[in-house]
Design an enzyme around this catalytic site. Sequence first.
Site, mmCIF file in Angstrom:
data_model
loop_
_atom_site.group_PDB
_atom_site.id
_atom_site.type_symbol
_atom_site.label_atom_id
_atom_site.label_comp_id
_atom_site.label_asym_id
_atom_site.label_seq_id
_atom_site.Cartn_x
_atom_site.Cartn_y
_atom_site.Cartn_z
ATOM 1 N N VAL A 44 -21.971 37.241 -7.697
ATOM 2 C CA VAL A 44 -21.988 36.391 -8.752
ATOM 3 C C VAL A 44 -23.088 35.938 -9.448
ATOM 4 C CG1 VAL A 44 -19.391 36.645 -8.215
ATOM 5 C CG2 VAL A 44 -20.992 34.030 -7.600
ATOM 6 N N GLU A 45 -23.358 35.376 -10.396
ATOM 7 C CA GLU A 45 -24.496 34.448 -10.882
ATOM 8 C C GLU A 45 -24.363 33.232 -10.646
ATOM 9 O OE1 GLU A 45 -24.526 34.699 -15.679
ATOM 10 O OE2 GLU A 45 -25.342 36.520 -14.144
#
EC number: 3.1.3.18
Length: 294
Positions: A13-14
């Site tokens: 995920v960012e």
Amino acid sequence: MPLQNADDLIDSVETFIFDCDGVIWKGDSLIDGVPETLDMLRTKGKRLVFVTNNSTKSRKQYGKKFETLGLSVNEDEIFASSFAAAAYLSSINFPKDKKVYVIGEEGILKELELAGFQYVGGPDDGGKKIELKPGFYMEHDENVGAVVVGFDRYFNYYKVQYGTLCIRENPGCLFIATNRDAVTHLTDAQEWAGGGSMVGALCGSTQQEPLVVGKPSTFMMDYLADKFGITKSQICMVGDRLDTDILFGQNGGCKTLLVLSGVTSLAMLENPNNSIQPDFYTSKISDFLSLKAA
Ligand code: PLP
Ligand code: CA
């Protein structure tokens, strides 16, 4: 499933959206290992966002709380349900010449003011017993175009009646709830009636359902994704509560991580009556520092 390899989740995920109470702090105490965990995630280039359903403070006031706890968090990384109410009104171009009637505390008033909206009500409204003499009629402002209801420790019958008059009698008047948390842990000694109890009073008298702007509604998630240009599948929502945080992540199409450092126990998660299952669970966010692949 239990989180076994935090690095895989972190790499996938960012953005991490963190719920606050039960994840970052408990009341006024920082949860163990939080500063080191946030530092590690920032070093890895992750975007960190903090979301709370507690509407009593503004973003600026939360900024101070983070600072007091020794966490360096920017005001514009904080999204409280008080801010969400003002952001929602801005998003629909709520007319600046109309007023908002507020049942709630200072956080909502400050956010409305910052967004340039006129408001009436707030903590000090009403308070005295209403003497019902024959023929007594309560006036209300016909220029109120929205009623915003949040957690209010000064809640009283005057406010219920005033908000009800606005919603029922002012054509098109909006009924907005910051959140509907049934109970909240104001002290660690017991559970206390949450913002949902004040909202519930107005639902009872108006026979209407509010538009909720806090978790688990999609408004705040859409707002965040839009503001930061994030793809929702690139977000992991981290929270301690199933019916607000985890549902918020699931409603937004995000990955979800339940931490057991707040209101949900493993027994509650595994209860057959619970239908909300996060992708992962772990005891606290500092497990990110120790859970590596075997
Ligand atoms: N509402 C109130 C009044 C609270 O005191 C709290 C937690 O302290 C909450 C809501 C839930 O906050 P959060 O979304 O950060 O868990
Ligand atoms: Ca929480």
